[in-house]
Design a protein around this motif. Structure first.
Motif, PDB file in Angstrom:
ATOM      1  N   THR A 119       0.278  -0.758  -0.441  1.00 37.29           N
ATOM      2  CA  THR A 119      -0.329   0.458  -0.219  1.00 37.29           C
ATOM      3  C   THR A 119       0.946   0.986   0.304  1.00 37.29           C
ATOM      4  O   THR A 119       0.424   2.005  -0.018  1.00 37.29           O
TER       5      THR A 119
ATOM      6  N   LYS B 244      -5.117   5.054   9.048  1.00 38.50           N
ATOM      7  CA  LYS B 244      -5.987   3.537   9.436  1.00 38.50           C
ATOM      8  C   LYS B 244      -6.639   3.881  10.210  1.00 38.50           C
ATOM      9  O   LYS B 244      -6.531   4.334  10.937  1.00 38.50           O
TER      10      LYS B 244
ATOM     11  N   SER C  85      -4.882   8.446  -6.761  1.00 38.26           N
ATOM     12  CA  SER C  85      -5.590   7.130  -6.495  1.00 38.26           C
ATOM     13  C   SER C  85      -6.938   8.059  -5.673  1.00 38.26           C
ATOM     14  O   SER C  85      -6.405   9.059  -5.212  1.00 38.26           O
ATOM     15  N   GLY C  86      -7.406   6.731  -5.609  1.00 38.09           N
ATOM     16  CA  GLY C  86      -9.084   7.454  -4.803  1.00 38.09           C
ATOM     17  C   GLY C  86      -8.176   7.026  -3.094  1.00 38.09           C
ATOM     18  O   GLY C  86      -9.275   7.249  -1.962  1.00 38.09           O
ATOM     19  N   ASN C  87      -7.658   5.912  -3.003  1.00 38.24           N
ATOM     20  CA  ASN C  87      -7.274   5.204  -2.004  1.00 38.24           C
ATOM     21  C   ASN C  87      -6.702   6.603  -0.901  1.00 38.24           C
ATOM     22  O   ASN C  87      -7.074   7.137   0.452  1.00 38.24           O
ATOM     23  N   PHE C  88      -5.741   7.582  -1.918  1.00 39.25           N
ATOM     24  CA  PHE C  88      -5.612   8.731  -0.744  1.00 39.25           C
ATOM     25  C   PHE C  88      -6.589   9.946  -0.468  1.00 39.25           C
ATOM     26  O   PHE C  88      -7.197  10.568  -1.399  1.00 39.25           O
TER      27      PHE C  88
ATOM     28  N   TYR D 144      -1.362   4.299   8.974  1.00 39.09           N
ATOM     29  CA  TYR D 144      -1.891   4.483   7.031  1.00 39.09           C
ATOM     30  C   TYR D 144      -2.492   3.220   6.906  1.00 39.09           C
ATOM     31  O   TYR D 144      -2.066   2.132   6.986  1.00 39.09           O
ATOM     32  N   SER D 145      -3.113   3.669   6.378  1.00 40.22           N
ATOM     33  CA  SER D 145      -4.021   2.017   5.661  1.00 40.22           C
ATOM     34  C   SER D 145      -3.125   2.307   3.718  1.00 40.22           C
ATOM     35  O   SER D 145      -2.998   1.494   3.086  1.00 40.22           O
ATOM     36  N   TYR D 146      -3.538   4.145   3.623  1.00 42.56           N
ATOM     37  CA  TYR D 146      -2.613   4.438   2.344  1.00 42.56           C
ATOM     38  C   TYR D 146      -1.155   5.169   2.282  1.00 42.56           C
ATOM     39  O   TYR D 146      -1.944   6.082   3.281  1.00 42.56           O
TER      40      TYR D 146
ATOM     41  N   THR E 290      -3.626   8.228   4.141  1.00 36.88           N
ATOM     42  CA  THR E 290      -5.141   8.040   4.763  1.00 36.88           C
ATOM     43  C   THR E 290      -4.695   7.256   5.350  1.00 36.88           C
ATOM     44  O   THR E 290      -3.890   5.788   5.807  1.00 36.88           O
TER      45      THR E 290
ATOM     46  N   ASP F 288      -0.264   7.853 -11.203  1.00 36.88           N
ATOM     47  CA  ASP F 288      -1.214   7.412 -10.337  1.00 36.88           C
ATOM     48  C   ASP F 288      -1.378   7.753  -8.589  1.00 36.88           C
ATOM     49  O   ASP F 288      -2.860   7.735  -7.805  1.00 36.88           O
ATOM     50  N   ASN F 289      -0.918   8.292  -8.590  1.00 36.49           N
ATOM     51  CA  ASN F 289      -0.111   8.568  -6.660  1.00 36.49           C
ATOM     52  C   ASN F 289      -1.510   9.830  -6.841  1.00 36.49           C
ATOM     53  O   ASN F 289      -2.258  10.052  -6.127  1.00 36.49           O
TER      54      ASN F 289
END
Length: 180
Positions: free
Chosen positions: A34, A178, A150-153, A117-119, A176, A146-147
């Motif tokens: 991640t 945790k 990213s929808g993860n951030f 963090y998760s991401y 992001t 990509d960074n």
């Protein structure tokens, strides 16, 4: 204050020695799990002047425009990430790498400061005097894009470091938290 100044001087001397010995790399990339990390560099000349704050604000504005244009939520500037991103920018001036000058992974900047963090991710760059050129270069590089997109951030911090030669080093940390 004196210790901080000694650290800065030590880092600057190490950067001069590193550049003299082997030059700065133009591009590096690291990614695992991640953790997403990318860098880009270019030397540019600008007739515009930015402060660290106005440069960071312009980068955030452009990154968030790219995110909203892609249908994503804007990144929140997280105050706790700013000093960590500044640290990574200064470390990149010493060793332009996703490894920290002490040899550890760049991801340790989060854990060293109690951020679980998760991401998490990092983009690095140097030599961009115009924020729009930096963001354009990141968007034109798949791994950087990509960074940025990213929808993860959900949060980010932007770091800025100007070395003694006038070269700008930048770090954008993506984060992001945790879930507890």
């Amino acid at each position: 204050m004196i210790i901080k100044m000694i650290r800065k001087i030590s880092m600057l001397l190490a950067a001069v020695i590193l550049v003299s010995a082997c030059g700065l790399p133009a591009y590096a990339q690291w990614e695992t799990g991640t953790n997403a990390v990318t860098t880009v560099a270019v030397l540019a000349v600008s007739d515009e002047t930015y402060t660290a704050e106005t440069y960071a604000a312009a980068v955030f504005e452009q990154v968030n425009k790219a995110r909203t244009d892609a249908g994503l939520k804007a990144l929140t500037a997280l105050d706790t990430l700013k000093p960590l991103a500044d640290l990574r920018a200064a470390e990149a001036a010493v060793q332009f790498s996703h490894k920290r000058p002490d040899g550890r992974s760049c991801g340790t900047v989060f854990s060293d400061n109690g951020l679980n963090y998760s991401y998490a991710g990092e983009n690095l760059a140097y030599g961009f005097t115009k924020p729009e050129e930096l963001v354009k270069a990141w968007l034109n590089s798949k791994s950087h894009r990509d960074n940025l997109l990213s929808g993860n951030f959900v949060s980010a911090g932007f770091g800025y470091y100007l070395n003694e030669n006038g070269t700008i080093y930048c770090s954008m940390l993506f984060y992001t938290a945790k879930a507890s």
